[in-house]
Design an enzyme around this catalytic site. Structure first.
Site, PDB file in Angstrom:
ATOM      1  N   GLY A   1       0.795  -1.210   0.000  1.00  0.00           N
ATOM      2  CA  GLY A   1       0.000   0.000   0.000  1.00  0.00           C
ATOM      3  C   GLY A   1       0.835   1.271   0.000  1.00  0.00           C
ATOM      4  O   GLY A   1       2.063   1.249   0.174  1.00  0.00           O
ATOM      5  N   HIS A   2       0.158   2.376  -0.149  1.00  0.00           N
ATOM      6  CA  HIS A   2       0.756   3.700  -0.338  1.00  0.00           C
ATOM      7  C   HIS A   2       1.725   4.099   0.777  1.00  0.00           C
ATOM      8  O   HIS A   2       1.586   3.705   1.931  1.00  0.00           O
ATOM      9  CB  HIS A   2      -0.350   4.756  -0.434  1.00  0.00           C
ATOM     10  CG  HIS A   2      -1.175   4.875   0.826  1.00  0.00           C
ATOM     11  ND1 HIS A   2      -0.837   5.705   1.854  1.00  0.00           N
ATOM     12  CD2 HIS A   2      -2.307   4.235   1.207  1.00  0.00           C
ATOM     13  CE1 HIS A   2      -1.724   5.599   2.834  1.00  0.00           C
ATOM     14  NE2 HIS A   2      -2.630   4.700   2.464  1.00  0.00           N
ATOM     15  N   ASP A   3       2.723   4.892   0.393  1.00  0.00           N
ATOM     16  CA  ASP A   3       3.664   5.518   1.342  1.00  0.00           C
ATOM     17  C   ASP A   3       4.403   4.507   2.208  1.00  0.00           C
ATOM     18  O   ASP A   3       4.699   4.767   3.380  1.00  0.00           O
ATOM     19  CB  ASP A   3       2.927   6.527   2.223  1.00  0.00           C
ATOM     20  CG  ASP A   3       2.287   7.629   1.405  1.00  0.00           C
ATOM     21  OD1 ASP A   3       3.026   8.461   0.868  1.00  0.00           O
ATOM     22  OD2 ASP A   3       1.040   7.645   1.283  1.00  0.00           O
TER      23      ASP A   3
ATOM     24  N   GLU B   1       1.693   3.211   4.557  1.00  0.00           N
ATOM     25  CA  GLU B   1       2.490   3.932   5.547  1.00  0.00           C
ATOM     26  C   GLU B   1       3.232   2.998   6.506  1.00  0.00           C
ATOM     27  O   GLU B   1       3.367   3.281   7.696  1.00  0.00           O
ATOM     28  CB  GLU B   1       1.615   4.911   6.321  1.00  0.00           C
ATOM     29  CG  GLU B   1       0.918   5.932   5.430  1.00  0.00           C
ATOM     30  CD  GLU B   1      -0.060   6.796   6.192  1.00  0.00           C
ATOM     31  OE1 GLU B   1       0.348   7.886   6.625  1.00  0.00           O
ATOM     32  OE2 GLU B   1      -1.226   6.371   6.358  1.00  0.00           O
TER      33      GLU B   1
END
Length: 215
Positions: free
Chosen positions: A140-142, A160
């Site tokens: 997932g993102h970041d 994250e």
């Protein structure tokens, strides 16, 4: 021009990585597969009709440009073997299955990383060198993932997350968002990580808890 390539490790995952190379070549022919390097198999042995070219030390004898990928799941062993390679003729290409979904916004992937079929890498993600994502992983993102880490099939990493170097995550494990996992930690198969984990531990269960600390 086709690039010569060989695989460290002629075991099961090594043979799957050869399959990955074949699938890349079907879409965009770019690699000429020479064979395997494996310290545990006699030189000249055929593995799926491809030769074992020697042990890892023999890579340093290559006189022509050669791409090498390490099909070794255990991060510490993968790092140890790759650090033996000093030959300037050697490079470490990324192998990414043509069916992998990768976001176009701020995704970086280090040299020698292997991403297998069915995986999804979203956006604003940094992946280090010599990382393995086996079949059907998601990131997932970041998220930031350190060098030499390995993710077995169907691992889900939420957004994250910070995963340090040499982390091993077992099949089907899930890592909840906004967590960190320390260097050289092992996450057991099927574990659900919902709290950050320190370095050098083995964590198992639902929820994942450290059961021992590694040397």
């Amino acid at each position: 021009m086709m690039k010569d390539i060989a695989i460290i490790g002629a075991g099961g995952f090594g043979r799957e990585v050869k399959m990955l190379i074949d699938q890349i070549n079907l879409v965009n022919p770019q690699f000429n597969f020479l064979g395997f390097y494996d310290d545990g198999i006699e030189q000249g042995t055929l593995v799926n009709n491809h030769p074992v070219l020697g042990g890892v030390a023999d890579i340093n004898l290559a006189s022509n440009d050669l791409g090498i990928v390490a099909a070794i799941g255990l991060p510490s062993l993968k790092k140890k073997l790759l650090e033996k390679i000093t030959n300037p003729k050697i490079s470490f290409p990324k192998l990414i299955h043509p069916g992998v979904i990768i976001g176009t916004d701020d995704v970086t992937i280090g040299e020698g990383t292997i991403i297998c079929a069915g995986s999804i890498i979203t956006v604003n993600i940094k992946i280090g060198a010599h990382v393995i994502f086996n079949l059907g992983c998601t990131v997932g993102h970041d998220t930031i993932i350190g060098d030499y880490s390995s993710f077995m099939p169907s691992v889900n990493v939420s957004g994250e997350v910070v995963i340090e170097n040499e982390v091993y995550v077992g099949t089907g494990a899930k890592i909840i968002n906004q967590l960190s996992i320390g260097t050289k930690t092992i996450v057991g198969a099927g574990a659900v990580v919902y709290k950050s984990l320190p370095a050098n531990c083995t964590a198992v269960g639902i929820p994942a808890k450290p059961v021992k600390f590694n040397d």
